[in-house]
Write a protein that holds these residues in place. Structure first.
Motif, PDB file in Angstrom:
ATOM      1  N   VAL A 190     -29.447 164.945 -33.970  1.00  0.00           N
ATOM      2  CA  VAL A 190     -28.532 166.142 -33.154  1.00  0.00           C
ATOM      3  C   VAL A 190     -27.941 166.894 -33.978  1.00  0.00           C
ATOM      4  CG1 VAL A 190     -26.449 164.790 -32.685  1.00  0.00           C
ATOM      5  CG2 VAL A 190     -27.053 166.356 -31.140  1.00  0.00           C
ATOM      6  N   GLU A 192     -20.057 170.722 -25.904  1.00  0.00           N
ATOM      7  CA  GLU A 192     -20.879 169.622 -25.830  1.00  0.00           C
ATOM      8  C   GLU A 192     -22.233 169.805 -24.843  1.00  0.00           C
ATOM      9  OE1 GLU A 192     -20.670 164.940 -24.446  1.00  0.00           O
ATOM     10  OE2 GLU A 192     -18.727 166.106 -25.302  1.00  0.00           O
ATOM     11  N   ARG A 241     -26.088 169.424 -26.024  1.00  0.00           N
ATOM     12  CA  ARG A 241     -26.951 168.639 -25.452  1.00  0.00           C
ATOM     13  C   ARG A 241     -28.307 169.267 -24.839  1.00  0.00           C
ATOM     14  NH1 ARG A 241     -23.782 165.330 -21.260  1.00  0.00           N
ATOM     15  NH2 ARG A 241     -23.410 164.328 -23.259  1.00  0.00           N
ATOM     16  N   TYR A 244     -30.526 170.410 -27.828  1.00  0.00           N
ATOM     17  CA  TYR A 244     -30.950 169.151 -28.455  1.00  0.00           C
ATOM     18  C   TYR A 244     -32.195 168.771 -27.500  1.00  0.00           C
ATOM     19  CZ  TYR A 244     -31.487 164.859 -30.946  1.00  0.00           C
ATOM     20  OH  TYR A 244     -32.053 163.782 -32.118  1.00  0.00           O
ATOM     21  N   THR A 245     -32.046 168.602 -26.253  1.00  0.00           N
ATOM     22  CA  THR A 245     -33.109 168.150 -25.245  1.00  0.00           C
ATOM     23  C   THR A 245     -34.383 169.104 -25.384  1.00  0.00           C
ATOM     24  OG1 THR A 245     -31.392 167.538 -23.753  1.00  0.00           O
ATOM     25  CG2 THR A 245     -33.568 167.871 -23.041  1.00  0.00           C
ATOM     26  N   GLN A 301     -29.413 162.035 -21.864  1.00  0.00           N
ATOM     27  CA  GLN A 301     -28.418 162.668 -22.596  1.00  0.00           C
ATOM     28  C   GLN A 301     -28.871 162.149 -24.213  1.00  0.00           C
ATOM     29  OE1 GLN A 301     -25.224 159.871 -20.920  1.00  0.00           O
ATOM     30  NE2 GLN A 301     -24.102 161.745 -20.400  1.00  0.00           N
ATOM     31  N   ASP A 340     -28.270 163.561 -26.973  1.00  0.00           N
ATOM     32  CA  ASP A 340     -26.990 163.581 -28.052  1.00  0.00           C
ATOM     33  C   ASP A 340     -26.179 162.099 -28.174  1.00  0.00           C
ATOM     34  OD1 ASP A 340     -26.353 164.234 -25.415  1.00  0.00           O
ATOM     35  OD2 ASP A 340     -24.258 165.026 -26.151  1.00  0.00           O
ATOM     36  N   GLN A 341     -26.201 161.464 -27.011  1.00  0.00           N
ATOM     37  CA  GLN A 341     -25.553 160.033 -26.869  1.00  0.00           C
ATOM     38  C   GLN A 341     -26.472 158.911 -27.336  1.00  0.00           C
ATOM     39  OE1 GLN A 341     -22.397 160.047 -26.608  1.00  0.00           O
ATOM     40  NE2 GLN A 341     -22.403 162.098 -26.480  1.00  0.00           N
TER      41      GLN A 341
END
Length: 527
Positions: free
Chosen positions: A255, A280, A284, A287-288, A369, A371-372
């Protein structure tokens, strides 16, 4: 008389007093004017200093604002590169024509050089003395002439002997050079024939769905795909010929490839460049999208490059190797997994799709998610599903270090590399001369003709070198000159050949031509 003198003295005293008073008044006025001038000058200087300070503050603020604008431009350029990950590959033909790897079996003709030119044969006419005439003939000229003839015959015979020895030696050396040429030609032709046969063997193996060859071919395809420098470009491939299925395990970027700063602003009050963090939710979302674009791009490149329809289905797992910031542990979650049938995917118009929506349309598993590091269940287990079929692991960035360094190549290899390149580009190359220099021929009608090529390494090419090549082109009647300099050119070199038929090829240009025409990925690093 005393009264008159007293009156005169009083008048003189009064006059003197008036003059002193006038002088004092004038001095006072001058002092006042001088003080006023000094005050005005001081005020002007103060105003000027204040103006300079204001101008300095203005310029400083503009400079800091420009710094913020430059930083924002870098952020926008980065986001533009990321947003164009999918579209940038759609204008590229990903198919690799393996025949382009084959080299023409053309050997430069035998060049005897100076050995091909016979030595000039001595002529008696050059040695024979002139016949005596007039008075000289009467006064013993016949006897002297006879002596001169005898001496000339001896000199002529010596010259003939030296010529005969020289010609014998030349013919012997010429025969040896011809023999060496034939031996070198045979070895060179055999090497080219063997190389081309290996290319044909590989092409036939790919067409025959040999698993190892198919994996090697698609590794070449994905290896040619250009991503930003901080993308891993590390992947594993496996081909299952019976199912016509290609398994792809592709390493996704972390990310951190998304700029965490959304905007830079200059705060004049604090005199500081303020960084506005990216939300944030936007991180996300972006990044997706990146994960989705990499998945679609990989599948697209495979299917477009597969003109033989070897692959009927692509199974893609996108994983990320990173550290979980919550635990500090190394993790490898699968963030995207998709199964794409050839016909279904080929019908998708990638220029107009939303990448995330497209993956969902393909019923892909996509992390909500990423990024998580929230993973999804892969649609295929790469290691177990690959079974006994051929599997290959490839790291494009690691292979970069194995690229040949043009600055360190031995002269003979560097010359061969350039000769092959220009041959692949359509020139008929002659043998390399010392320098290295080549005399080549461009076979195209109208635009073709003789070409002089010169290559230099080790330092920037000077104006004198560039001008020397231009003069050689003119003197030899060539239509064009090509100067290759991997270390670049001095500024004056460009001016020296301005308006002349000379093409200056620098290091980056040479690397691009090698990649395009010779399929050679090289590098240039000073030694």
């Amino acid at each position: 008389m005393g009264i008159i003198r007293d009156m005169q003295r009083a008048h003189a005293t009064q006059t003197a007093a008036q003059q002193r008073a006038q002088t004092a008044a004038e001095q006072q006025r001058q002092l006042i004017r001088r003080n006023a001038d000094l005050a005005a000058a001081a005020a002007q200087r103060a105003a000027s200093d204040a103006a300079r300070q204001r101008e300095h503050r203005r310029l400083y603020a503009e400079a800091r604002t420009a710094d913020a604008a430059a930083a924002n431009a870098d952020v926008r350029a980065r986001l533009s590169d990321l947003d164009g990950l999918l579209l940038s590959t759609l204008d590229v033909d990903d198919h690799i024509d393996l025949d382009r790897f084959k080299k023409p079996v053309q050997v430069p003709p035998f060049d005897p050089g100076k050995l091909g030119r016979p030595l000039p044969e001595p002529s008696w006419d050059s040695f024979a003395p002139p016949e005596p005439r007039g008075v000289g003939k009467i006064l013993g000229g016949e006897r002297i002439h006879q002596q001169q003839v005898e001496a000339a015959k001896r000199a002529y015979q010596d010259a003939r002997a030296r010529w005969t020895d020289g010609e014998t030696r030349r013919l012997r050396q010429l025969a040896a050079r011809e023999l060496q040429y034939e031996e070198n030609r045979s070895r060179y032709e055999a090497k080219l024939i063997s190389y081309n046969a290996e290319v044909d063997r590989f092409a036939a193996a790919v067409a025959g769905a040999d698993p190892e060859s198919v994996v090697e071919y698609f590794a070449m395809v994905l290896g040619n795909s250009v991503y930003p420098d901080d993308f891993p470009q590390h992947f594993r491939l496996a081909f299952l010929p019976r199912q016509r299925r290609l398994l792809v395990e592709y390493h996704l970027p972390p990310v951190e490839v998304i700029p965490v700063i959304k905007d830079y602003r200059y705060d004049r009050v604090r005199d500081d460049l303020m960084a506005v963090p990216r939300d944030e939710g936007e991180v996300r979302r972006r990044y997706t999208e990146i994960i989705s674009m990499v998945a679609l791009r990989t599948i697209h490149e495979i299917i477009e490059a597969d003109r033989g329809a070897l692959v009927g289905e692509v199974l893609f797992n996108g994983i990320v190797d990173t550290i979980d910031r919550r635990t500090g542990q190394f993790v490898r979650p699968c963030l995207a997994s998709v199964r794409a049938e050839r016909e279904t995917f080929a019908a998708i118009k990638l220029r107009r799709v939303d990448p995330v929506a497209c993956l969902k349309h393909l019923q892909a598993g996509l992390s909500a998610q990423p990024d998580q590091l929230e993973g999804v269940v892969p649609l295929t287990d790469f290691d177990s599903d690959a079974g006994q079929d051929f599997t290959g692991e490839f790291n494009v960035l690691a292979d970069i270090d194995e690229r040949p360094n043009l600055a360190a190549l031995p002269d003979i290899e560097y010359e061969q590399l350039l000769s092959d390149l220009f041959g692949n580009m359509g020139l008929e190359m002659g043998a390399a001369a010392e320098g290295p220099r080549w005399r080549a021929t461009d076979p195209r009608p109208l635009f073709g003709g003789p070409v002089v090529i010169y290559a230099a390494r080790g330092k920037a090419v000077s104006a004198a070198t560039a001008a020397g090549l231009a003069e050689e082109v003119t003197a030899s009647g060539a239509t064009k000159g090509i100067l290759v300099a991997i270390d670049g050119y001095e500024v004056a070199a460009h001016e020296a050949v301005a308006g002349r038929p000379i093409e200056l090829l620098d290091g980056p240009g040479l690397l691009n031509l090698l990649a395009e025409h010779s399929r050679v990925k090289a590098r240039i690093e000073p030694i």
